[in-house]
Design a protein around this motif. Structure first.
Motif, PDB file in Angstrom:
ATOM      1  N   TRP A   1      85.854  43.415  53.762  1.00 50.42           N
ATOM      2  CA  TRP A   1      85.118  43.527  52.498  1.00 50.42           C
ATOM      3  C   TRP A   1      84.896  42.187  51.804  1.00 50.42           C
ATOM      4  O   TRP A   1      83.967  42.050  51.000  1.00 50.42           O
ATOM      5  N   ILE A   2      85.714  41.163  52.120  1.00 46.80           N
ATOM      6  CA  ILE A   2      85.577  39.893  51.387  1.00 46.80           C
ATOM      7  C   ILE A   2      84.326  39.117  51.801  1.00 46.80           C
ATOM      8  O   ILE A   2      83.941  38.160  51.123  1.00 46.80           O
ATOM      9  N   VAL A   3      83.693  39.515  52.914  1.00 40.80           N
ATOM     10  CA  VAL A   3      82.483  38.795  53.337  1.00 40.80           C
ATOM     11  C   VAL A   3      81.242  39.298  52.607  1.00 40.80           C
ATOM     12  O   VAL A   3      80.194  38.645  52.664  1.00 40.80           O
ATOM     13  N   PHE A   4      81.335  40.444  51.943  1.00 37.84           N
ATOM     14  CA  PHE A   4      80.135  41.058  51.361  1.00 37.84           C
ATOM     15  C   PHE A   4      79.408  40.145  50.363  1.00 37.84           C
ATOM     16  O   PHE A   4      78.184  39.979  50.465  1.00 37.84           O
ATOM     17  N   PRO A   5      80.093  39.528  49.386  1.00 37.21           N
ATOM     18  CA  PRO A   5      79.355  38.691  48.429  1.00 37.21           C
ATOM     19  C   PRO A   5      78.614  37.525  49.088  1.00 37.21           C
ATOM     20  O   PRO A   5      77.457  37.246  48.744  1.00 37.21           O
ATOM     21  N   SER A   6      79.255  36.839  50.040  1.00 40.34           N
ATOM     22  CA  SER A   6      78.594  35.685  50.663  1.00 40.34           C
ATOM     23  C   SER A   6      77.440  36.133  51.553  1.00 40.34           C
ATOM     24  O   SER A   6      76.393  35.467  51.602  1.00 40.34           O
ATOM     25  N   TYR A   7      77.583  37.265  52.242  1.00 38.90           N
ATOM     26  CA  TYR A   7      76.478  37.772  53.060  1.00 38.90           C
ATOM     27  C   TYR A   7      75.310  38.227  52.178  1.00 38.90           C
ATOM     28  O   TYR A   7      74.143  38.022  52.516  1.00 38.90           O
ATOM     29  N   LEU A   8      75.629  38.857  51.061  1.00 42.32           N
ATOM     30  CA  LEU A   8      74.582  39.271  50.122  1.00 42.32           C
ATOM     31  C   LEU A   8      73.869  38.049  49.563  1.00 42.32           C
ATOM     32  O   LEU A   8      72.630  38.036  49.450  1.00 42.32           O
ATOM     33  N   ALA A   9      74.632  37.014  49.229  1.00 37.63           N
ATOM     34  CA  ALA A   9      74.026  35.776  48.728  1.00 37.63           C
ATOM     35  C   ALA A   9      73.086  35.177  49.770  1.00 37.63           C
ATOM     36  O   ALA A   9      71.977  34.729  49.445  1.00 37.63           O
ATOM     37  N   GLY A  10      73.511  35.189  51.030  1.00 35.14           N
ATOM     38  CA  GLY A  10      72.655  34.673  52.093  1.00 35.14           C
ATOM     39  C   GLY A  10      71.381  35.477  52.245  1.00 35.14           C
ATOM     40  O   GLY A  10      70.295  34.908  52.464  1.00 35.14           O
ATOM     41  N   GLY A  11      71.477  36.796  52.121  1.00 30.69           N
ATOM     42  CA  GLY A  11      70.288  37.632  52.203  1.00 30.69           C
ATOM     43  C   GLY A  11      69.306  37.350  51.073  1.00 30.69           C
ATOM     44  O   GLY A  11      68.093  37.294  51.287  1.00 30.69           O
ATOM     45  N   LEU A  12      69.831  37.156  49.864  1.00 31.61           N
ATOM     46  CA  LEU A  12      68.969  36.836  48.723  1.00 31.61           C
ATOM     47  C   LEU A  12      68.305  35.473  48.905  1.00 31.61           C
ATOM     48  O   LEU A  12      67.107  35.308  48.621  1.00 31.61           O
ATOM     49  N   MET A  13      69.080  34.499  49.367  1.00 28.43           N
ATOM     50  CA  MET A  13      68.526  33.160  49.586  1.00 28.43           C
ATOM     51  C   MET A  13      67.422  33.190  50.636  1.00 28.43           C
ATOM     52  O   MET A  13      66.326  32.652  50.424  1.00 28.43           O
TER      53      MET A  13
END
Length: 398
Positions: free
Chosen positions: A333-345
Protein backbone atom coordinates in the motif's frame (compact mmCIF):
# COMPACT_ATOMS: atom_id res chain seq x y z
CA UNK A 1 11.86 0.76 12.50
CA UNK A 2 9.68 -0.74 9.70
CA UNK A 3 6.75 1.41 10.83
CA UNK A 4 8.91 4.55 10.81
CA UNK A 5 10.23 3.71 7.32
CA UNK A 6 6.71 3.13 6.05
CA UNK A 7 5.71 6.55 7.39
CA UNK A 8 8.67 8.27 5.72
CA UNK A 9 7.99 6.62 2.36
CA UNK A 10 4.29 7.43 2.57
CA UNK A 11 5.14 11.06 3.35
CA UNK A 12 7.48 11.25 0.35
CA UNK A 13 4.78 9.85 -1.92
CA UNK A 14 2.20 12.29 -0.60
CA UNK A 15 4.65 15.17 -1.04
CA UNK A 16 5.09 14.16 -4.70
CA UNK A 17 1.34 14.44 -5.20
CA UNK A 18 1.50 18.22 -4.69
CA UNK A 19 3.67 19.16 -7.71
CA UNK A 20 2.41 16.28 -9.87
CA UNK A 21 -1.22 17.09 -9.09
CA UNK A 22 -0.67 20.80 -9.76
CA UNK A 23 1.01 20.01 -13.09
CA UNK A 24 -1.84 17.71 -14.11
CA UNK A 25 -4.57 20.21 -13.24
CA UNK A 26 -2.87 23.05 -15.11
CA UNK A 27 -2.23 20.91 -18.21
CA UNK A 28 -5.73 19.41 -18.06
CA UNK A 29 -7.51 22.77 -17.97
CA UNK A 30 -5.19 24.18 -20.62
CA UNK A 31 -6.11 21.25 -22.87
CA UNK A 32 -9.81 21.76 -22.20
CA UNK A 33 -9.59 25.47 -22.95
CA UNK A 34 -7.37 25.29 -26.04
CA UNK A 35 -10.31 25.41 -28.47
CA UNK A 36 -12.17 28.11 -26.56
CA UNK A 37 -9.34 30.67 -26.52
CA UNK A 38 -10.37 33.35 -29.03
CA UNK A 39 -7.93 34.74 -31.55
CA UNK A 40 -7.87 38.47 -31.06
CA UNK A 41 -8.21 40.74 -34.05
CA UNK A 42 -5.08 42.58 -35.05
CA UNK A 43 -5.08 45.77 -32.96
CA UNK A 44 -3.92 49.12 -34.20
CA UNK A 45 -0.82 50.89 -32.92
CA UNK A 46 -3.04 52.98 -30.64
CA UNK A 47 -2.63 51.59 -27.14
CA UNK A 48 -5.06 53.77 -25.22
CA UNK A 49 -2.16 55.22 -23.22
CA UNK A 50 1.51 56.14 -23.47
CA UNK A 51 3.76 53.10 -23.68
CA UNK A 52 7.46 52.74 -22.93
CA UNK A 53 9.20 49.58 -24.10
CA UNK A 54 12.26 48.93 -21.95
CA UNK A 55 15.07 46.68 -23.20
CA UNK A 56 17.96 45.81 -20.86
CA UNK A 57 21.01 44.87 -22.94
CA UNK A 58 24.44 43.53 -22.06
CA UNK A 59 26.73 43.03 -25.08
CA UNK A 60 23.84 42.44 -27.49
CA UNK A 61 25.25 44.22 -30.55
CA UNK A 62 24.81 41.16 -32.80
CA UNK A 63 21.08 40.69 -32.29
CA UNK A 64 19.46 43.77 -30.78
CA UNK A 65 18.72 45.39 -34.14
CA UNK A 66 16.35 42.53 -35.06
CA UNK A 67 14.54 42.96 -31.76
CA UNK A 68 14.11 46.72 -32.19
CA UNK A 69 12.87 46.35 -35.77
CA UNK A 70 10.03 44.09 -34.58
CA UNK A 71 8.96 46.66 -31.97
CA UNK A 72 9.23 50.06 -33.68
CA UNK A 73 6.37 49.50 -36.19
CA UNK A 74 4.06 48.71 -33.27
CA UNK A 75 4.63 52.05 -31.49
CA UNK A 76 2.73 55.30 -31.89
CA UNK A 77 4.29 58.76 -31.96
CA UNK A 78 3.76 59.20 -28.20
CA UNK A 79 5.44 55.90 -27.28
CA UNK A 80 9.09 55.32 -26.41
CA UNK A 81 11.62 52.56 -26.91
CA UNK A 82 14.43 52.76 -24.36
CA UNK A 83 17.51 50.53 -24.37
CA UNK A 84 19.69 50.32 -21.25
CA UNK A 85 23.21 49.46 -22.42
CA UNK A 86 24.31 47.83 -19.19
CA UNK A 87 28.08 47.45 -18.61
CA UNK A 88 28.52 46.85 -22.34
CA UNK A 89 31.97 46.33 -23.81
CA UNK A 90 30.77 46.18 -27.43
CA UNK A 91 28.84 48.65 -29.61
CA UNK A 92 25.36 47.70 -28.37
CA UNK A 93 24.50 51.35 -27.71
CA UNK A 94 25.45 52.50 -31.22
CA UNK A 95 23.58 49.64 -32.93
CA UNK A 96 20.46 50.25 -30.85
CA UNK A 97 20.50 54.00 -31.53
CA UNK A 98 20.96 53.45 -35.26
CA UNK A 99 17.97 51.08 -35.25
CA UNK A 100 15.72 53.78 -33.78
CA UNK A 101 15.86 53.34 -30.01
CA UNK A 102 16.69 55.87 -27.32
CA UNK A 103 19.75 54.64 -25.42
CA UNK A 104 21.11 55.24 -21.95
CA UNK A 105 24.34 53.73 -20.63
CA UNK A 106 24.88 52.24 -17.21
CA UNK A 107 28.28 51.38 -15.73
CA UNK A 108 28.52 49.63 -12.38
CA UNK A 109 30.84 46.63 -12.16
CA UNK A 110 29.80 45.70 -8.61
CA UNK A 111 26.02 45.70 -9.15
CA UNK A 112 25.48 43.50 -12.20
CA UNK A 113 22.33 41.85 -13.47
CA UNK A 114 19.11 42.46 -15.36
CA UNK A 115 17.30 43.73 -12.27
CA UNK A 116 19.74 46.61 -11.80
CA UNK A 117 19.50 47.52 -15.49
CA UNK A 118 15.70 47.62 -15.29
CA UNK A 119 15.80 49.79 -12.18
CA UNK A 120 18.16 52.21 -13.95
CA UNK A 121 15.82 52.41 -16.92
CA UNK A 122 12.78 53.05 -14.74
CA UNK A 123 14.56 55.88 -12.95
CA UNK A 124 15.12 57.48 -16.36
CA UNK A 125 11.49 56.98 -17.40
CA UNK A 126 10.30 58.51 -14.12
CA UNK A 127 11.18 61.96 -15.47
CA UNK A 128 8.11 61.63 -17.71
CA UNK A 129 6.26 58.49 -16.67
CA UNK A 130 4.36 56.46 -19.30
CA UNK A 131 1.06 54.74 -18.59
CA UNK A 132 2.51 51.29 -19.26
CA UNK A 133 6.02 49.84 -19.25
CA UNK A 134 6.67 46.75 -21.39
CA UNK A 135 9.88 44.82 -20.73
CA UNK A 136 11.43 42.91 -23.62
CA UNK A 137 14.76 41.06 -23.68
CA UNK A 138 17.32 42.09 -26.27
CA UNK A 139 17.34 38.73 -28.07
CA UNK A 140 13.58 38.45 -28.72
CA UNK A 141 11.20 39.08 -31.58
CA UNK A 142 7.85 40.62 -30.71
CA UNK A 143 5.06 39.43 -32.99
CA UNK A 144 2.89 42.10 -34.70
CA UNK A 145 0.12 43.46 -32.49
CA UNK A 146 1.63 42.14 -29.26
CA UNK A 147 2.62 45.54 -27.87
CA UNK A 148 -0.96 46.79 -28.21
CA UNK A 149 -2.40 43.61 -26.70
CA UNK A 150 -0.10 43.77 -23.69
CA UNK A 151 -0.61 47.48 -23.04
CA UNK A 152 -4.38 47.40 -23.50
CA UNK A 153 -4.70 44.40 -21.17
CA UNK A 154 -2.51 46.01 -18.52
CA UNK A 155 -4.47 49.27 -18.62
CA UNK A 156 -7.84 47.51 -18.50
CA UNK A 157 -6.89 45.11 -15.67
CA UNK A 158 -4.60 47.52 -13.76
CA UNK A 159 -2.34 44.51 -13.20
CA UNK A 160 0.89 43.11 -14.64
CA UNK A 161 0.48 41.09 -17.82
CA UNK A 162 2.63 38.27 -19.20
CA UNK A 163 2.60 37.42 -22.90
CA UNK A 164 3.40 34.02 -24.40
CA UNK A 165 7.18 33.64 -24.46
CA UNK A 166 8.39 30.64 -26.47
CA UNK A 167 11.65 29.31 -27.87
CA UNK A 168 12.00 28.91 -31.63
CA UNK A 169 13.74 25.79 -32.90
CA UNK A 170 16.58 25.85 -35.46
CA UNK A 171 15.99 24.48 -38.97
CA UNK A 172 17.25 20.98 -38.16
CA UNK A 173 16.77 20.60 -34.40
CA UNK A 174 18.21 17.75 -32.39
CA UNK A 175 15.98 15.59 -30.23
CA UNK A 176 17.40 17.36 -27.19
CA UNK A 177 16.46 20.75 -28.63
CA UNK A 178 12.92 19.61 -29.44
CA UNK A 179 12.35 18.24 -25.95
CA UNK A 180 13.85 21.37 -24.38
CA UNK A 181 11.48 23.58 -26.39
CA UNK A 182 8.56 21.31 -25.40
CA UNK A 183 9.41 21.61 -21.68
CA UNK A 184 9.68 25.38 -22.16
CA UNK A 185 6.27 25.45 -23.85
CA UNK A 186 4.69 23.55 -20.95
CA UNK A 187 6.14 26.08 -18.51
CA UNK A 188 5.42 29.27 -20.48
CA UNK A 189 2.23 28.47 -22.40
CA UNK A 190 0.39 25.38 -21.21
CA UNK A 191 0.56 25.88 -17.46
CA UNK A 192 -0.18 29.66 -17.56
CA UNK A 193 -3.11 28.96 -19.88
CA UNK A 194 -4.46 26.44 -17.38
CA UNK A 195 -4.06 29.01 -14.60
CA UNK A 196 -5.91 31.60 -16.68
CA UNK A 197 -8.80 29.20 -17.32
CA UNK A 198 -9.00 28.60 -13.56
CA UNK A 199 -9.00 32.36 -12.92
CA UNK A 200 -5.63 32.23 -11.15
CA UNK A 201 -2.50 34.38 -11.60
CA UNK A 202 0.31 33.64 -14.02
CA UNK A 203 4.03 33.68 -13.29
CA UNK A 204 6.21 36.21 -15.06
CA UNK A 205 8.58 34.51 -17.48
CA UNK A 206 11.16 37.19 -18.25
CA UNK A 207 10.19 39.00 -21.46
CA UNK A 208 6.97 40.31 -22.95
CA UNK A 209 5.80 41.66 -19.59
CA UNK A 210 3.60 44.76 -19.27
CA UNK A 211 3.10 46.84 -16.12
CA UNK A 212 0.91 49.85 -15.34
CA UNK A 213 3.32 52.53 -14.16
CA UNK A 214 1.64 52.82 -10.76
CA UNK A 215 2.13 49.08 -10.14
CA UNK A 216 5.90 49.15 -10.61
CA UNK A 217 6.27 51.54 -7.68
CA UNK A 218 5.07 48.75 -5.34
CA UNK A 219 8.29 46.73 -5.62
CA UNK A 220 12.05 47.16 -5.92
CA UNK A 221 13.54 45.79 -9.13
CA UNK A 222 17.20 46.39 -8.26
CA UNK A 223 18.60 42.91 -7.58
CA UNK A 224 20.97 40.30 -9.01
CA UNK A 225 18.48 37.45 -8.57
CA UNK A 226 19.01 34.68 -11.13
CA UNK A 227 15.31 34.72 -12.08
CA UNK A 228 14.43 38.33 -11.37
CA UNK A 229 11.28 38.04 -13.48
CA UNK A 230 9.86 35.18 -11.40
CA UNK A 231 10.72 37.01 -8.19
CA UNK A 232 9.15 40.23 -9.52
CA UNK A 233 5.86 38.46 -10.29
CA UNK A 234 5.70 36.96 -6.81
CA UNK A 235 6.57 40.25 -5.11
CA UNK A 236 3.85 42.02 -7.09
CA UNK A 237 1.32 39.33 -6.19
CA UNK A 238 2.17 39.72 -2.50
CA UNK A 239 1.71 43.47 -2.91
CA UNK A 240 -1.78 42.95 -4.32
CA UNK A 241 -1.06 42.90 -8.07
CA UNK A 242 -1.05 39.27 -9.25
CA UNK A 243 -0.02 38.98 -12.91
CA UNK A 244 -2.40 37.74 -15.61
CA UNK A 245 -1.66 35.81 -18.78
CA UNK A 246 -2.24 37.11 -22.32
CA UNK A 247 -1.84 34.17 -24.67
CA UNK A 248 -2.45 36.19 -27.82
CA UNK A 249 0.68 38.36 -27.35
CA UNK A 250 3.60 36.30 -28.70
CA UNK A 251 7.31 36.80 -28.04
CA UNK A 252 9.89 34.48 -29.59
CA UNK A 253 13.53 33.82 -28.80
CA UNK A 254 16.00 31.45 -30.43
CA UNK A 255 16.95 28.29 -28.58
CA UNK A 256 20.71 28.29 -27.89
CA UNK A 257 22.32 25.76 -30.23
CA UNK A 258 25.69 25.42 -28.51
CA UNK A 259 25.90 23.11 -25.49
CA UNK A 260 27.69 25.82 -23.52
CA UNK A 261 24.94 28.35 -24.18
CA UNK A 262 22.15 25.85 -23.44
CA UNK A 263 23.72 24.60 -20.22
CA UNK A 264 24.45 28.14 -19.03
CA UNK A 265 20.89 29.24 -19.70
CA UNK A 266 19.34 26.21 -18.00
CA UNK A 267 21.68 26.44 -15.01
CA UNK A 268 20.71 30.05 -14.35
CA UNK A 269 16.98 29.44 -14.85
CA UNK A 270 16.72 26.23 -12.87
CA UNK A 271 19.04 27.08 -9.99
CA UNK A 272 17.14 30.34 -9.69
CA UNK A 273 13.79 28.54 -9.80
CA UNK A 274 14.81 26.21 -6.98
CA UNK A 275 16.10 29.09 -4.87
CA UNK A 276 12.88 31.08 -5.37
CA UNK A 277 10.78 27.97 -4.68
CA UNK A 278 12.52 27.47 -1.35
CA UNK A 279 12.19 31.13 -0.40
CA UNK A 280 8.69 32.02 -1.62
CA UNK A 281 6.44 28.98 -1.11
CA UNK A 282 6.29 29.49 2.69
CA UNK A 283 5.97 33.25 2.22
CA UNK A 284 3.04 32.87 -0.21
CA UNK A 285 1.23 30.38 2.02
CA UNK A 286 1.59 32.58 5.09
CA UNK A 287 0.42 35.66 3.19
CA UNK A 288 -2.52 33.66 1.80
CA UNK A 289 -3.66 32.88 5.33
CA UNK A 290 -3.17 36.41 6.63
CA UNK A 291 -4.75 38.14 3.61
CA UNK A 292 -7.37 35.42 3.01
CA UNK A 293 -6.37 35.22 -0.66
CA UNK A 294 -6.64 31.88 -2.46
CA UNK A 295 -4.74 33.27 -5.46
CA UNK A 296 -1.56 33.29 -3.37
CA UNK A 297 -2.12 29.63 -2.48
CA UNK A 298 -2.56 28.89 -6.19
CA UNK A 299 0.72 30.65 -6.94
CA UNK A 300 2.46 28.65 -4.20
CA UNK A 301 1.15 25.38 -5.68
CA UNK A 302 2.29 26.44 -9.15
CA UNK A 303 5.71 27.36 -7.78
CA UNK A 304 5.96 23.93 -6.12
CA UNK A 305 6.27 22.35 -9.56
CA UNK A 306 10.04 22.15 -10.11
CA UNK A 307 11.64 22.05 -13.57
CA UNK A 308 10.09 19.14 -15.46
CA UNK A 309 13.24 17.03 -15.78
CA UNK A 310 13.88 17.35 -12.05
CA UNK A 311 10.29 16.35 -11.25
CA UNK A 312 10.70 13.20 -13.35
CA UNK A 313 13.99 12.42 -11.58
CA UNK A 314 12.46 12.86 -8.15
CA UNK A 315 9.48 10.69 -9.04
CA UNK A 316 11.66 7.92 -10.50
CA UNK A 317 13.97 7.87 -7.47
CA UNK A 318 11.22 7.91 -4.85
CA UNK A 319 9.10 5.35 -6.73
CA UNK A 320 12.01 2.95 -7.14
CA UNK A 321 12.97 3.20 -3.48
CA UNK A 322 9.35 2.86 -2.35
CA UNK A 323 8.79 -0.19 -4.55
CA UNK A 324 11.85 -1.96 -3.12
CA UNK A 325 10.83 -1.06 0.42
CA UNK A 326 7.26 -2.24 -0.18
CA UNK A 327 8.56 -5.62 -1.34
CA UNK A 328 10.95 -5.88 1.62
CA UNK A 329 8.33 -4.81 4.19
CA UNK A 330 5.46 -6.69 2.52
CA UNK A 331 3.47 -3.45 2.56
CA UNK A 332 2.32 -2.85 -0.99
CA UNK A 333 0.00 0.00 0.00
CA UNK A 334 2.90 2.44 0.54
CA UNK A 335 3.58 2.63 -3.22
CA UNK A 336 0.11 4.01 -4.02
CA UNK A 337 0.83 7.75 -3.51
CA UNK A 338 4.03 7.73 -5.61
CA UNK A 339 2.42 5.66 -8.38
CA UNK A 340 -0.59 7.99 -8.40
CA UNK A 341 1.75 10.98 -8.59
CA UNK A 342 3.51 9.39 -11.55
CA UNK A 343 0.21 8.80 -13.32
CA UNK A 344 -0.81 12.43 -12.83
CA UNK A 345 2.56 13.69 -14.05
CA UNK A 346 2.51 11.48 -17.14
CA UNK A 347 -1.11 12.40 -17.83
CA UNK A 348 -0.32 16.11 -17.67
CA UNK A 349 2.68 15.79 -19.99
CA UNK A 350 0.68 13.75 -22.53
CA UNK A 351 -2.20 16.23 -22.49
CA UNK A 352 0.27 19.06 -23.10
CA UNK A 353 1.87 17.14 -25.96
CA UNK A 354 -1.45 16.21 -27.62
CA UNK A 355 -2.91 19.68 -27.25
CA UNK A 356 0.07 21.89 -27.99
CA UNK A 357 3.17 20.12 -29.32
CA UNK A 358 2.52 16.95 -31.33
CA UNK A 359 3.13 18.80 -34.63
CA UNK A 360 6.53 20.05 -33.41
CA UNK A 361 7.63 17.00 -31.42
CA UNK A 362 7.11 13.55 -33.01
CA UNK A 363 6.27 10.76 -30.59
CA UNK A 364 9.58 8.97 -31.24
CA UNK A 365 11.42 12.11 -30.11
CA UNK A 366 9.25 12.32 -26.99
CA UNK A 367 10.44 8.82 -26.09
CA UNK A 368 14.01 10.14 -25.86
CA UNK A 369 13.15 12.11 -22.72
CA UNK A 370 15.37 9.85 -20.51
CA UNK A 371 18.46 10.99 -22.46
CA UNK A 372 17.40 14.63 -22.03
CA UNK A 373 17.08 14.05 -18.28
CA UNK A 374 20.57 12.55 -18.14
CA UNK A 375 21.89 15.64 -19.95
CA UNK A 376 20.39 17.84 -17.24
CA UNK A 377 21.48 15.72 -14.29
CA UNK A 378 24.77 17.65 -13.76
CA UNK A 379 22.77 20.90 -13.52
CA UNK A 380 20.81 19.58 -10.54
CA UNK A 381 23.81 17.94 -8.92
CA UNK A 382 25.67 21.25 -9.11
CA UNK A 383 22.77 22.89 -7.24
CA UNK A 384 23.54 20.59 -4.30
CA UNK A 385 27.30 21.16 -4.42
CA UNK A 386 27.79 24.66 -5.85
CA UNK A 387 24.53 26.52 -6.60
CA UNK A 388 24.87 29.44 -8.97
CA UNK A 389 24.50 32.67 -7.02
CA UNK A 390 25.31 35.42 -9.51
CA UNK A 391 23.52 36.49 -12.67
CA UNK A 392 25.44 35.43 -15.81
CA UNK A 393 24.36 36.36 -19.32
CA UNK A 394 23.51 33.42 -21.58
CA UNK A 395 26.11 32.94 -24.29
CA UNK A 396 24.61 33.81 -27.70
CA UNK A 397 25.09 31.79 -30.85
CA UNK A 398 27.22 33.44 -33.52
Amino acid sequence: MPTFLQGVLLALGLALLVPCGSLFLECCFAWLSRASVPRSEQPSTSQGGKVAVLIPAYNEAEGIQKTILTICPQLSADDRLLVVADNCTDNTAAVAAAAGASVIKRRNESLRGKGYALDFGLQHLAQSPPDVVIIVDADCRVSPGSIALLSQTAIAAKRPVQGTYLLELPTKPSAKAQISAFAFKIKNLVRPLGCRWLGQPSPLTGTGMAFPWSVLSAVDLASDNLVEDMKLGLDLALAGYPPIFCREALILSELPQTDKGAVGQRTRWEHGHLQVLRQYVPKLLMASLHQRRFDLTAMALDLCVPPLALLVMLWAGISAFTTLAAWWLAAGWIVFPSYLAGGLMLGGILLAWVGFAKEDLPLKQLLSVPFYILWKLPIYLSFLTKPQSKWIRTERDS
